[in-house]
Write a protein that holds these residues in place. Structure first.
Motif, PDB file in Angstrom:
ATOM      1  N   LEU A  14      29.444  21.285  26.030  1.00 48.53           N
ATOM      2  CA  LEU A  14      29.799  20.004  26.656  1.00 48.53           C
ATOM      3  C   LEU A  14      28.541  19.207  27.002  1.00 48.53           C
ATOM      4  N   TYR A  15      27.538  19.907  27.502  1.00 53.33           N
ATOM      5  CA  TYR A  15      26.289  19.233  27.855  1.00 53.33           C
ATOM      6  C   TYR A  15      25.663  18.591  26.617  1.00 53.33           C
ATOM      7  N   LYS A  16      25.587  19.347  25.532  1.00 54.55           N
ATOM      8  CA  LYS A  16      24.968  18.832  24.303  1.00 54.55           C
ATOM      9  C   LYS A  16      25.757  17.673  23.707  1.00 54.55           C
ATOM     10  N   SER A  17      27.074  17.750  23.777  1.00 52.85           N
ATOM     11  CA  SER A  17      27.876  16.725  23.115  1.00 52.85           C
ATOM     12  C   SER A  17      28.097  15.491  23.984  1.00 52.85           C
ATOM     13  N   ALA A  18      28.155  15.656  25.295  1.00 53.68           N
ATOM     14  CA  ALA A  18      28.516  14.534  26.161  1.00 53.68           C
ATOM     15  C   ALA A  18      27.333  13.862  26.854  1.00 53.68           C
ATOM     16  N   PHE A  19      26.273  14.599  27.133  1.00 60.09           N
ATOM     17  CA  PHE A  19      25.175  14.001  27.902  1.00 60.09           C
ATOM     18  C   PHE A  19      24.538  12.791  27.221  1.00 60.09           C
ATOM     19  N   PRO A  20      24.284  12.810  25.919  1.00 64.63           N
ATOM     20  CA  PRO A  20      23.685  11.615  25.304  1.00 64.63           C
ATOM     21  C   PRO A  20      24.531  10.351  25.508  1.00 64.63           C
ATOM     22  N   ALA A  21      25.845  10.478  25.415  1.00 64.17           N
ATOM     23  CA  ALA A  21      26.721   9.314  25.622  1.00 64.17           C
ATOM     24  C   ALA A  21      26.650   8.831  27.065  1.00 64.17           C
ATOM     25  N   VAL A  22      26.609   9.754  28.002  1.00 65.03           N
ATOM     26  CA  VAL A  22      26.526   9.397  29.414  1.00 65.03           C
ATOM     27  C   VAL A  22      25.179   8.730  29.711  1.00 65.03           C
ATOM     28  N   ALA A  23      24.107   9.301  29.192  1.00 62.17           N
ATOM     29  CA  ALA A  23      22.770   8.730  29.424  1.00 62.17           C
ATOM     30  C   ALA A  23      22.667   7.329  28.834  1.00 62.17           C
ATOM     31  N   LYS A  24      23.224   7.135  27.659  1.00 64.13           N
ATOM     32  CA  LYS A  24      23.189   5.815  27.022  1.00 64.13           C
ATOM     33  C   LYS A  24      23.967   4.805  27.858  1.00 64.13           C
ATOM     34  N   TYR A  25      25.130   5.178  28.331  1.00 69.59           N
ATOM     35  CA  TYR A  25      25.955   4.289  29.145  1.00 69.59           C
ATOM     36  C   TYR A  25      25.233   3.912  30.431  1.00 69.59           C
TER      37      TYR A  25
END
Length: 173
Positions: A14-25
């Motif tokens: 979950l960290y690998k798949s979701a963190f980039p999207a959260v950081a970008k947002y």
């Protein structure tokens, strides 16, 4: 009950798949990388608690986690806006923004457009020369030619920023 190994694997995925999207947002919304890490950790805890309680039976775990993070960020962002007095805001917004933007990074982006573009943009924005003077200085036939070239230079910089923004390396400390 989920085994400890499976839990760790699930959280890591979950960290690998979701963190980039959260950081970008969060970056788009004016937050920092540290804000993104804090919000994501809080979202992960909420998600994990819901998963343990059996409430998180959703098909797309990544989307659910990103949604939680967005909600937390908006809540934090709105609370910060509401608690900020107008007297606390800086008078010179441009100066505040300039202090926050790394001059070296901006210079690197400008350098990707080339020396001629840097000189042209510098003459127009930094030296504040009129288009007619810039045309004569750089040997263009007229003001329209300078305007077109200035646009092309800015587009080169914009394209570089788009290509380099929030790459995987931005997430590694």
């Amino acid at each position: 009950m989920i085994s400890k190994h499976n839990r760790e694997a699930m959280l890591t995925e979950l960290y690998k798949s979701a963190f980039p999207a959260v950081a970008k947002y969060i970056s788009k919304m004016g937050g920092s990388f540290d804000d993104a890490k804090d919000i994501f950790q809080d979202a992960l805890v909420i998600y994990y608690e819901k998963a343990i309680a059996g409430d998180a039976a959703v098909a797309n775990k990544r989307a659910y986690l990103v949604g939680i993070a967005k909600h937390l960020w908006l809540k934090k962002f709105n609370a910060a806006i509401l608690s900020t007095s107008l007297n606390d805001l800086p008078v010179d917004i441009i100066q505040t923004v300039d202090e926050q933007v790394s001059a070296n990074k901006v210079l690197q982006y400008l350098q990707t457009a080339g020396k001629r573009c840097m000189d042209l943009l510098s003459a127009f924005y930094y030296d504040k020369l009129p288009m007619k003077d810039v045309a004569g200085l750089f040997g263009y036939s007229g003001e329209r030619s300078v305007t077109v070239q200035k646009y092309k230079c800015l587009e080169k910089v914009r394209e570089t920023v788009k290509q380099q923004s929030l790459s995987y390396a931005d997430f590694i400390e």
